[in-house]
Design an enzyme around this catalytic site. Structure first.
Site, PDB file in Angstrom:
ATOM      1  N   GLY A   1       0.792  -1.268  -0.070  1.00 49.90           N
ATOM      2  CA  GLY A   1      -0.088   0.183   0.122  1.00 49.90           C
ATOM      3  C   GLY A   1       0.936   1.234  -0.101  1.00 49.90           C
ATOM      4  O   GLY A   1       2.086   1.347   0.395  1.00 49.90           O
TER       5      GLY A   1
ATOM      6  N   GLN B   1       3.182  10.077   1.374  1.00 49.05           N
ATOM      7  CA  GLN B   1       4.519   9.542   1.351  1.00 49.05           C
ATOM      8  C   GLN B   1       5.311   9.785   0.177  1.00 49.05           C
ATOM      9  O   GLN B   1       6.441   9.716   0.494  1.00 49.05           O
ATOM     10  CB  GLN B   1       4.331   7.811   1.522  1.00 49.05           C
ATOM     11  CG  GLN B   1       3.984   7.216   2.875  1.00 49.05           C
ATOM     12  CD  GLN B   1       3.710   5.693   2.534  1.00 49.05           C
ATOM     13  OE1 GLN B   1       2.834   5.193   2.283  1.00 49.05           O
ATOM     14  NE2 GLN B   1       4.847   4.887   3.142  1.00 49.05           N
TER      15      GLN B   1
ATOM     16  N   CYS C   1       6.836  -0.660   6.501  1.00 46.24           N
ATOM     17  CA  CYS C   1       6.514   0.678   5.773  1.00 46.24           C
ATOM     18  C   CYS C   1       7.474   1.045   4.800  1.00 46.24           C
ATOM     19  O   CYS C   1       8.530   0.934   5.381  1.00 46.24           O
ATOM     20  CB  CYS C   1       6.094   1.678   6.899  1.00 46.24           C
ATOM     21  SG  CYS C   1       5.336   3.122   6.067  1.00 46.24           S
ATOM     22  N   LEU C   2       7.103   1.559   3.802  1.00 44.95           N
ATOM     23  CA  LEU C   2       7.981   1.995   2.837  1.00 44.95           C
ATOM     24  C   LEU C   2       8.730   3.157   3.253  1.00 44.95           C
ATOM     25  O   LEU C   2       9.722   3.509   2.924  1.00 44.95           O
ATOM     26  CB  LEU C   2       7.553   2.111   1.493  1.00 44.95           C
ATOM     27  CG  LEU C   2       6.829   1.360   0.505  1.00 44.95           C
ATOM     28  CD1 LEU C   2       6.167   1.661  -0.351  1.00 44.95           C
ATOM     29  CD2 LEU C   2       7.973   0.165   0.221  1.00 44.95           C
TER      30      LEU C   2
ATOM     31  N   HIS D   1      -3.313   0.832   8.570  1.00 45.45           N
ATOM     32  CA  HIS D   1      -2.039   1.250   8.452  1.00 45.45           C
ATOM     33  C   HIS D   1      -1.891   2.394   7.206  1.00 45.45           C
ATOM     34  O   HIS D   1      -1.458   3.602   7.660  1.00 45.45           O
ATOM     35  CB  HIS D   1      -1.057   0.284   8.012  1.00 45.45           C
ATOM     36  CG  HIS D   1       0.234   0.470   7.588  1.00 45.45           C
ATOM     37  ND1 HIS D   1       1.284   0.089   8.274  1.00 45.45           N
ATOM     38  CD2 HIS D   1       0.894   1.464   6.641  1.00 45.45           C
ATOM     39  CE1 HIS D   1       2.473   0.648   7.882  1.00 45.45           C
ATOM     40  NE2 HIS D   1       2.247   1.696   6.858  1.00 45.45           N
ATOM     41  N   GLU D   2      -2.585   2.380   6.137  1.00 39.49           N
ATOM     42  CA  GLU D   2      -2.450   3.270   5.069  1.00 39.49           C
ATOM     43  C   GLU D   2      -3.346   4.560   5.447  1.00 39.49           C
ATOM     44  O   GLU D   2      -2.704   5.791   5.176  1.00 39.49           O
ATOM     45  CB  GLU D   2      -2.981   2.747   3.667  1.00 39.49           C
ATOM     46  CG  GLU D   2      -2.317   1.845   3.257  1.00 39.49           C
ATOM     47  CD  GLU D   2      -0.655   1.949   3.023  1.00 39.49           C
ATOM     48  OE1 GLU D   2      -0.495   3.085   2.867  1.00 39.49           O
ATOM     49  OE2 GLU D   2       0.112   0.890   3.342  1.00 39.49           O
TER      50      GLU D   2
ATOM     51  N   HIS E   1      -1.505   7.206   7.829  1.00 41.97           N
ATOM     52  CA  HIS E   1      -0.462   8.075   7.144  1.00 41.97           C
ATOM     53  C   HIS E   1      -1.339   9.406   6.976  1.00 41.97           C
ATOM     54  O   HIS E   1      -0.718  10.420   6.915  1.00 41.97           O
ATOM     55  CB  HIS E   1      -0.184   7.541   5.859  1.00 41.97           C
ATOM     56  CG  HIS E   1       1.044   6.553   5.919  1.00 41.97           C
ATOM     57  ND1 HIS E   1       2.337   6.901   6.342  1.00 41.97           N
ATOM     58  CD2 HIS E   1       1.130   5.172   5.491  1.00 41.97           C
ATOM     59  CE1 HIS E   1       3.057   5.801   6.247  1.00 41.97           C
ATOM     60  NE2 HIS E   1       2.194   4.741   6.073  1.00 41.97           N
TER      61      HIS E   1
HETATM   62 NI    NI Z   1       3.216   2.913   5.565  1.00 40.84          NI
END
Ligand code: NI
Length: 177
Positions: free
Chosen positions: A47, A52, A100-101, A142-143, A146
């Site tokens: 995701g 981000q 997480c990226l 999670h997404e 952000h």
């Molecule tokens: Ni993330």
């Protein structure tokens, strides 16, 4: 379109409250989504949220295809979710490992609601209204975090459950997500 740099934890832009979208179906929104898809796929992510890549808008994408390397992994439909509203359907939470990226190379044990309703719109403004559980519910929480400037390490209950992926899970080729 193009693969964007993903901001990493420590960048103040990841801590901002993102703004809602009002103009659906616009060329700018489609371009943003194409950049997000290109970036997520290039990094093999599960995701990605617009903040981000430095865009402070309430847009997330996520999805997990059937994967031969992870035959037991739950499939999550490829989804564009805009202006999401999340409602936990019970107080029950469970802990699960997340990456997480924006926090590359790390994993942490994070509590999330197990049953969730999420509502929002797709890129053309059509309503999305789903009731989900398990991994799907985890990914959405999670997404969407952000969009409120929350990174998963902020939700870890015991910081002993936070570490480098290759140390925590030696021999497993874990991707960042
Ligand atoms: Ni993330």
């Amino acid at each position: 379109m193009s693969i964007k740099d993903v901001l990493r934890m420590g960048d103040a832009r990841l801590l901002q409250q993102a703004e809602p979208i009002s103009d659906f179906g616009s060329a700018a929104l489609h371009a943003l989504l194409q950049d997000m898809r290109d970036t997520m796929h290039a990094l093999s992510g599960v995701g990605l949220a617009a903040p981000q890549i430095g865009v402070p808008l309430r847009v997330v994408i996520f999805g997990v295809e059937k994967n031969e390397r992870y035959p037991d992994a739950e499939v999550v439909p490829q989804t564009v979710l805009i202006n999401p509203v999340l409602t936990a359907l019970s107080d029950e939470m469970e802990e699960g490992w997340e990456g997480c990226l924006s926090v590359p190379g790390m994993r942490g044990l994070v509590p999330r609601y197990t049953k969730l309703r999420y509502q929002g719109r797709d890129e053309n403004g059509a309503l999305i209204d789903r009731t989900v559980g398990g991994f799907h519910a985890r990914v959405v929480q999670h997404e969407c975090d952000h969009l409120d400037g929350i990174l998963y390490p902020m939700r870890i209950r015991d910081m002993r459950d936070f570490g480098f992926s290759d140390v925590l899970f030696p021999g497993q080729d874990l991707q960042d997500d």
